[in-house]
Design an enzyme around this catalytic site. Structure first.
Site, PDB file in Angstrom:
ATOM      1  N   ALA A   1     -20.488  22.363  16.425  1.00 35.05           N
ATOM      2  CA  ALA A   1     -20.778  22.657  14.959  1.00 35.05           C
ATOM      3  C   ALA A   1     -22.076  23.047  14.963  1.00 35.05           C
ATOM      4  O   ALA A   1     -22.738  23.407  15.829  1.00 35.05           O
ATOM      5  CB  ALA A   1     -20.453  21.938  14.092  1.00 35.05           C
ATOM      6  N   LYS A   2     -22.744  23.102  13.976  1.00 37.43           N
ATOM      7  CA  LYS A   2     -24.101  23.325  13.707  1.00 37.43           C
ATOM      8  C   LYS A   2     -24.991  22.687  14.530  1.00 37.43           C
ATOM      9  O   LYS A   2     -26.080  23.128  14.780  1.00 37.43           O
ATOM     10  CB  LYS A   2     -24.423  23.104  12.196  1.00 37.43           C
ATOM     11  CG  LYS A   2     -23.705  24.002  11.185  1.00 37.43           C
ATOM     12  CD  LYS A   2     -24.528  24.375  10.121  1.00 37.43           C
ATOM     13  CE  LYS A   2     -23.767  25.417   8.965  1.00 37.43           C
ATOM     14  NZ  LYS A   2     -22.467  24.704   8.747  1.00 37.43           N
ATOM     15  N   ARG A   3     -24.644  21.447  14.873  1.00 38.07           N
ATOM     16  CA  ARG A   3     -25.740  20.562  15.724  1.00 38.07           C
ATOM     17  C   ARG A   3     -25.831  21.126  16.910  1.00 38.07           C
ATOM     18  O   ARG A   3     -26.729  20.990  17.819  1.00 38.07           O
ATOM     19  CB  ARG A   3     -25.505  19.223  15.590  1.00 38.07           C
ATOM     20  CG  ARG A   3     -24.385  18.704  16.593  1.00 38.07           C
ATOM     21  CD  ARG A   3     -24.360  17.203  16.739  1.00 38.07           C
ATOM     22  NE  ARG A   3     -23.460  16.767  17.772  1.00 38.07           N
ATOM     23  CZ  ARG A   3     -23.506  16.507  19.081  1.00 38.07           C
ATOM     24  NH1 ARG A   3     -24.868  16.743  19.449  1.00 38.07           N
ATOM     25  NH2 ARG A   3     -22.805  16.040  19.995  1.00 38.07           N
ATOM     26  N   HIS A   4     -25.042  22.141  17.309  1.00 37.77           N
ATOM     27  CA  HIS A   4     -25.088  22.805  18.873  1.00 37.77           C
ATOM     28  C   HIS A   4     -25.522  24.096  18.510  1.00 37.77           C
ATOM     29  O   HIS A   4     -25.018  25.076  19.516  1.00 37.77           O
ATOM     30  CB  HIS A   4     -23.604  22.824  19.286  1.00 37.77           C
ATOM     31  CG  HIS A   4     -23.177  21.508  19.691  1.00 37.77           C
ATOM     32  ND1 HIS A   4     -22.025  20.789  19.109  1.00 37.77           N
ATOM     33  CD2 HIS A   4     -23.804  20.463  20.497  1.00 37.77           C
ATOM     34  CE1 HIS A   4     -21.861  19.753  19.599  1.00 37.77           C
ATOM     35  NE2 HIS A   4     -23.116  19.465  20.358  1.00 37.77           N
ATOM     36  N   ALA A   5     -26.497  24.452  17.334  1.00 41.84           N
ATOM     37  CA  ALA A   5     -26.879  25.681  17.336  1.00 41.84           C
ATOM     38  C   ALA A   5     -27.556  26.209  18.634  1.00 41.84           C
ATOM     39  O   ALA A   5     -27.629  27.492  18.838  1.00 41.84           O
ATOM     40  CB  ALA A   5     -28.062  25.883  16.023  1.00 41.84           C
TER      41      ALA A   5
END
Ligand code: GLU
Ligand code: ZN
Length: 295
Positions: free
Chosen positions: A261-265
């Site tokens: 998700a976003k934390r893995h941008a």
């Protein structure tokens, strides 16, 4: 609206698949995996790949994300046969240029009595322009406006158009990846927005109109869109179109089993490429602990 806008091409001879990125950010390893599956299934079937630019979310779309996905897909080695950059027989390939088609489909849904004007829930309606990915499924709509007619809406009031789902009906389909599915309308998903108050079609409607008019024979996408497929099957039926086949792919999880998700941008394709990762490494991300991608 001219009905010609909705003329469905004769059912194509061969397989037609599609890759449909939203230019609201750079592609990450999750996209790469799903698009790779879509691309290889098309190639294995000797079919064609359509690249579609899902750019309806005016507030989040940026031109650099469009050139970004074109560049990233080229680097990943997934050439397409039709697309916004090269054209093709079912052009245009950017959703922002397909308003006449969406408007004609909306008119058909209205004529058939499948939709009703809804004046509630601003937040849900705002979100409807993008595909509901993991974690953003909407709550079941309470049905407040179900019996509303256009004549009941006071002049000047903002409203959206919502599709009335057949409560209790199982919208069954056999998914190519996940097997038989049996979501129930009104229980697993409720009445959904097809058109926003600002005149923009919702993802569910735009996606169906495009997949149908572009002659797509199989839709390959992430598992988080399984319930969207059920909604879309209802739209195909209402519009009188036959639906394509569906193949959903498992979402990539990190070493803790958490969905990408976003934390893995930082796991954007371009970031990995800049760090010297190879295409094979990028496509192999997930499911193998210790690969160092998530640290
Ligand atoms: N542009 C949509 C997304 O990226 C496409 C979803 C789909 O494949 O239907 O979420
Ligand atoms: Zn309402």
């Amino acid at each position: 609206m001219s009905p010609a806008a909705l003329s469905i091409p004769p059912r194509p001879e061969g397989y037609r698949g599609r890759i449909a990125p939203s230019p609201t950010g750079f592609l990450h390893v999750g996209h790469a995996r799903t698009f790779w599956m879509a691309w290889s299934r098309a190639r294995a079937a000797g079919g064609r790949v359509v690249l579609r630019n899902d750019d309806l979310d005016r507030d989040r779309v940026r031109p650099e994300f469009i050139s970004g996905f074109i560049e990233d897909l080229k680097w990943l080695g997934m050439p397409w046969d039709e697309g916004p950059d090269i054209g093709g027989p079912t052009r245009p390939y950017s959703q922002s240029e397909r308003m006449p088609q969406y408007a004609a489909a909306l008119a058909r849904l209205r004529e058939g009595g499948w939709i009703y004007p809804c004046t509630c829930s601003r937040r849900e309606i705002a979100a409807s322009v993008s595909a509901p990915h993991a974690g953003d499924e909407e709550p079941i709509y309470a049905g407040t406006c179900r019996s509303r007619r256009l004549e009941d809406i006071p002049w000047g009031t903002r409203f959206s158009w919502r599709f009335r789902v057949p409560d209790g009906e199982t919208v069954g389909f056999v998914d190519g990846g996940f097997g038989p599915q049996s979501p129930v309308a009104g229980r697993d998903f409720g009445d959904f927005v097809v058109w926003r108050p600002d005149g923009v079609p919702a993802y569910q409607l735009a996606c169906v109109v495009d997949d149908a008019l572009m002659g797509i024979t199989e839709v390959v996408r992430g598992e988080d869109l399984l319930l969207s497929t059920a909604r879309q099957l209802l739209l195909y039926r209402a519009l009188g179109w036959s639906a394509p086949a569906f193949f959903h792919c498992p979402l990539i999880r990190d070493e803790q089993g958490i969905r990408l998700a976003k934390r893995h941008a930082a796991l954007s394709i371009r970031e990995l490429r800049a760090r010297g990762r190879t295409v094979a490494e990028v496509l192999g991300v997930g499911g193998s602990p210790g690969n160092g991608f998530f640290s």
